[in-house]
Design a protein around this motif. Structure first.
Motif, PDB file in Angstrom:
ATOM      1  N   MET A 130       0.872  -1.318  -0.047  1.00  0.00           N
ATOM      2  CA  MET A 130       0.126  -0.042   0.139  1.00  0.00           C
ATOM      3  C   MET A 130       1.010   1.224   0.056  1.00  0.00           C
ATOM      4  SD  MET A 130      -3.176   0.902   2.607  1.00  0.00           S
ATOM      5  CE  MET A 130      -2.381   1.721   4.014  1.00  0.00           C
ATOM      6  N   ASN A 131       0.631   2.173  -0.826  1.00  0.00           N
ATOM      7  CA  ASN A 131       1.300   3.191  -1.043  1.00  0.00           C
ATOM      8  C   ASN A 131       0.658   4.562  -0.645  1.00  0.00           C
ATOM      9  OD1 ASN A 131       3.951   4.785  -1.309  1.00  0.00           O
ATOM     10  ND2 ASN A 131       3.786   5.002  -3.684  1.00  0.00           N
ATOM     11  N   ILE A 132      -0.258   4.608   0.235  1.00  0.00           N
ATOM     12  CA  ILE A 132      -1.409   5.825   0.393  1.00  0.00           C
ATOM     13  C   ILE A 132      -0.195   6.563   1.679  1.00  0.00           C
ATOM     14  CG2 ILE A 132      -3.277   6.570   1.318  1.00  0.00           C
ATOM     15  CD1 ILE A 132      -4.542   4.066   0.407  1.00  0.00           C
ATOM     16  N   GLN A 133      -0.218   8.033   1.225  1.00  0.00           N
ATOM     17  CA  GLN A 133       0.098   8.681   2.617  1.00  0.00           C
ATOM     18  C   GLN A 133      -0.739  10.018   2.411  1.00  0.00           C
ATOM     19  OE1 GLN A 133       4.445   8.691   2.388  1.00  0.00           O
ATOM     20  NE2 GLN A 133       4.561  10.627   1.453  1.00  0.00           N
ATOM     21  N   PHE A 134      -0.743  10.707   3.425  1.00  0.00           N
ATOM     22  CA  PHE A 134      -1.218  11.993   3.313  1.00  0.00           C
ATOM     23  C   PHE A 134      -0.739  12.940   4.571  1.00  0.00           C
ATOM     24  CE2 PHE A 134      -4.024   8.901   5.802  1.00  0.00           C
ATOM     25  CZ  PHE A 134      -4.488   9.688   6.910  1.00  0.00           C
ATOM     26  N   GLU A 135      -1.187  14.076   4.666  1.00  0.00           N
ATOM     27  CA  GLU A 135      -0.132  15.055   5.461  1.00  0.00           C
ATOM     28  C   GLU A 135      -1.294  16.101   6.044  1.00  0.00           C
ATOM     29  OE1 GLU A 135       2.517  17.940   3.517  1.00  0.00           O
ATOM     30  OE2 GLU A 135       2.970  15.996   2.622  1.00  0.00           O
ATOM     31  N   SER A 136      -0.912  16.517   7.358  1.00  0.00           N
ATOM     32  CA  SER A 136      -1.459  17.666   7.852  1.00  0.00           C
ATOM     33  C   SER A 136      -0.453  18.473   7.811  1.00  0.00           C
ATOM     34  CB  SER A 136      -2.256  17.315   9.303  1.00  0.00           C
ATOM     35  OG  SER A 136      -1.046  17.126  10.173  1.00  0.00           O
ATOM     36  N   GLU A 137      -0.715  19.886   8.753  1.00  0.00           N
ATOM     37  CA  GLU A 137       0.125  20.823   8.667  1.00  0.00           C
ATOM     38  C   GLU A 137       1.600  20.198   9.553  1.00  0.00           C
ATOM     39  OE1 GLU A 137       0.855  24.832  11.036  1.00  0.00           O
ATOM     40  OE2 GLU A 137      -1.126  24.635   9.833  1.00  0.00           O
ATOM     41  N   LEU A 147       2.044  16.940  10.662  1.00  0.00           N
ATOM     42  CA  LEU A 147       2.317  15.482  10.536  1.00  0.00           C
ATOM     43  C   LEU A 147       2.337  14.790   8.985  1.00  0.00           C
ATOM     44  CD1 LEU A 147      -0.034  14.568  13.690  1.00  0.00           C
ATOM     45  CD2 LEU A 147       2.530  14.661  13.305  1.00  0.00           C
ATOM     46  N   LEU A 148       2.869  13.770   8.972  1.00  0.00           N
ATOM     47  CA  LEU A 148       2.982  12.988   7.657  1.00  0.00           C
ATOM     48  C   LEU A 148       2.280  11.575   8.410  1.00  0.00           C
ATOM     49  CD1 LEU A 148       3.688  12.195   4.869  1.00  0.00           C
ATOM     50  CD2 LEU A 148       5.845  11.425   5.523  1.00  0.00           C
ATOM     51  N   TYR A 149       1.177  11.073   7.542  1.00  0.00           N
ATOM     52  CA  TYR A 149       0.605   9.920   7.937  1.00  0.00           C
ATOM     53  C   TYR A 149       0.942   8.979   6.767  1.00  0.00           C
ATOM     54  CZ  TYR A 149      -2.256  12.779  11.088  1.00  0.00           C
ATOM     55  OH  TYR A 149      -2.415  13.895  11.820  1.00  0.00           O
ATOM     56  N   ARG A 150       1.697   7.868   7.187  1.00  0.00           N
ATOM     57  CA  ARG A 150       2.099   6.819   5.963  1.00  0.00           C
ATOM     58  C   ARG A 150       1.726   5.183   6.835  1.00  0.00           C
ATOM     59  NH1 ARG A 150       5.823   4.658   8.559  1.00  0.00           N
ATOM     60  NH2 ARG A 150       7.696   5.546   9.572  1.00  0.00           N
ATOM     61  N   TYR A 208      -3.788  -4.125   5.277  1.00  0.00           N
ATOM     62  CA  TYR A 208      -3.470  -3.261   4.354  1.00  0.00           C
ATOM     63  C   TYR A 208      -3.772  -4.054   2.914  1.00  0.00           C
ATOM     64  CZ  TYR A 208      -0.637  -0.162   6.970  1.00  0.00           C
ATOM     65  OH  TYR A 208      -0.080   0.771   7.785  1.00  0.00           O
ATOM     66  N   ILE A 209      -3.342  -5.278   2.850  1.00  0.00           N
ATOM     67  CA  ILE A 209      -3.539  -6.108   1.805  1.00  0.00           C
ATOM     68  C   ILE A 209      -4.948  -6.607   1.438  1.00  0.00           C
ATOM     69  CG2 ILE A 209      -2.940  -8.685   0.777  1.00  0.00           C
ATOM     70  CD1 ILE A 209      -0.326  -8.269   2.248  1.00  0.00           C
ATOM     71  N   ASP A 210      -5.526  -7.389   2.812  1.00  0.00           N
ATOM     72  CA  ASP A 210      -7.020  -7.647   2.748  1.00  0.00           C
ATOM     73  C   ASP A 210      -7.869  -6.709   2.551  1.00  0.00           C
ATOM     74  OD1 ASP A 210      -5.724 -10.279   3.454  1.00  0.00           O
ATOM     75  OD2 ASP A 210      -6.297  -9.740   5.592  1.00  0.00           O
ATOM     76  N   ASN A 211      -7.758  -5.245   3.037  1.00  0.00           N
ATOM     77  CA  ASN A 211      -8.902  -4.284   2.966  1.00  0.00           C
ATOM     78  C   ASN A 211      -8.486  -3.120   2.185  1.00  0.00           C
ATOM     79  OD1 ASN A 211     -10.337  -5.953   4.884  1.00  0.00           O
ATOM     80  ND2 ASN A 211      -9.190  -5.057   6.721  1.00  0.00           N
ATOM     81  N   GLY A 212      -7.209  -2.955   1.985  1.00  0.00           N
ATOM     82  CA  GLY A 212      -6.764  -1.861   1.260  1.00  0.00           C
ATOM     83  C   GLY A 212      -6.546  -0.776   2.457  1.00  0.00           C
ATOM     84  N   ILE A 213      -6.689  -0.894   3.449  1.00  0.00           N
ATOM     85  CA  ILE A 213      -6.465   0.287   4.442  1.00  0.00           C
ATOM     86  C   ILE A 213      -5.973  -0.219   5.678  1.00  0.00           C
ATOM     87  CG2 ILE A 213      -8.815   0.339   5.050  1.00  0.00           C
ATOM     88  CD1 ILE A 213      -6.924   3.641   4.460  1.00  0.00           C
ATOM     89  N   GLY A 214      -5.716   0.564   6.540  1.00  0.00           N
ATOM     90  CA  GLY A 214      -5.218  -0.163   8.020  1.00  0.00           C
ATOM     91  C   GLY A 214      -4.585   1.281   9.003  1.00  0.00           C
ATOM     92  N   ARG A 215      -4.015   0.856   9.806  1.00  0.00           N
ATOM     93  CA  ARG A 215      -3.442   1.841  10.605  1.00  0.00           C
ATOM     94  C   ARG A 215      -2.310   2.467  10.104  1.00  0.00           C
ATOM     95  NH1 ARG A 215      -3.936  -1.049  16.491  1.00  0.00           N
ATOM     96  NH2 ARG A 215      -5.982  -1.471  16.445  1.00  0.00           N
ATOM     97  N   PHE A 216      -2.228   3.836  10.233  1.00  0.00           N
ATOM     98  CA  PHE A 216      -1.039   4.453   9.914  1.00  0.00           C
ATOM     99  C   PHE A 216       0.171   5.073  10.908  1.00  0.00           C
ATOM    100  CE2 PHE A 216      -3.974   4.705   6.395  1.00  0.00           C
ATOM    101  CZ  PHE A 216      -3.290   4.928   5.267  1.00  0.00           C
ATOM    102  N   ALA A 217       0.981   5.330  10.634  1.00  0.00           N
ATOM    103  CA  ALA A 217       2.173   5.965  11.504  1.00  0.00           C
ATOM    104  C   ALA A 217       1.875   7.403  11.201  1.00  0.00           C
ATOM    105  CB  ALA A 217       3.466   5.811  11.245  1.00  0.00           C
ATOM    106  N   ALA A 218       2.077   8.130  12.283  1.00  0.00           N
ATOM    107  CA  ALA A 218       2.030   9.675  12.279  1.00  0.00           C
ATOM    108  C   ALA A 218       3.301  10.034  12.597  1.00  0.00           C
ATOM    109  CB  ALA A 218       0.969  10.300  13.327  1.00  0.00           C
ATOM    110  N   VAL A 219       3.828  10.886  11.630  1.00  0.00           N
ATOM    111  CA  VAL A 219       5.420  11.303  11.862  1.00  0.00           C
ATOM    112  C   VAL A 219       5.375  12.607  11.809  1.00  0.00           C
ATOM    113  CG1 VAL A 219       7.824  10.937  10.823  1.00  0.00           C
ATOM    114  CG2 VAL A 219       6.012   9.000  10.776  1.00  0.00           C
TER     115      VAL A 219
END
Length: 72
Positions: free
Chosen positions: A1-8, A10-13, A58-69
């Motif tokens: 899975m290669n989804i990531q997004f960000e806030s002001e 934090l980076l979520y990956r 991630y594999i089964d559902n296409g989504i899961g928990r993310f790390a917040a960095v």
């Protein structure tokens, strides 16, 4: 899975195997688990199993928990 997004600030990956040490530091702290069932992890192997199960989501559902960095 290669989804990531960000806030002001934090980076979520997706969580990666390389996050094991940092996740162990967080998840073996009893204070962190006060409201999470009071079952802190006791070994890095537990954390690796946890990460592998998250990665399987991630594999089964296409989504899961993310790390917040922090971006800094």
């Amino acid at each position: 899975m290669n989804i990531q997004f960000e806030s002001e600030r934090l980076l979520y990956r997706p969580i990666e195997i390389s996050d094991a040490e940092a996740l162990f530091e967080l998840d073996n702290n009893p204070n962190v688990h006060l409201y999470l069932g009071n079952h802190p992890v006791t070994s890095i192997d537990e954390v690796l199993g946890y990460i592998n199960s998250i990665r399987q989501l991630y594999i089964d559902n296409g989504i899961g928990r993310f790390a917040a960095v922090l971006k800094e």
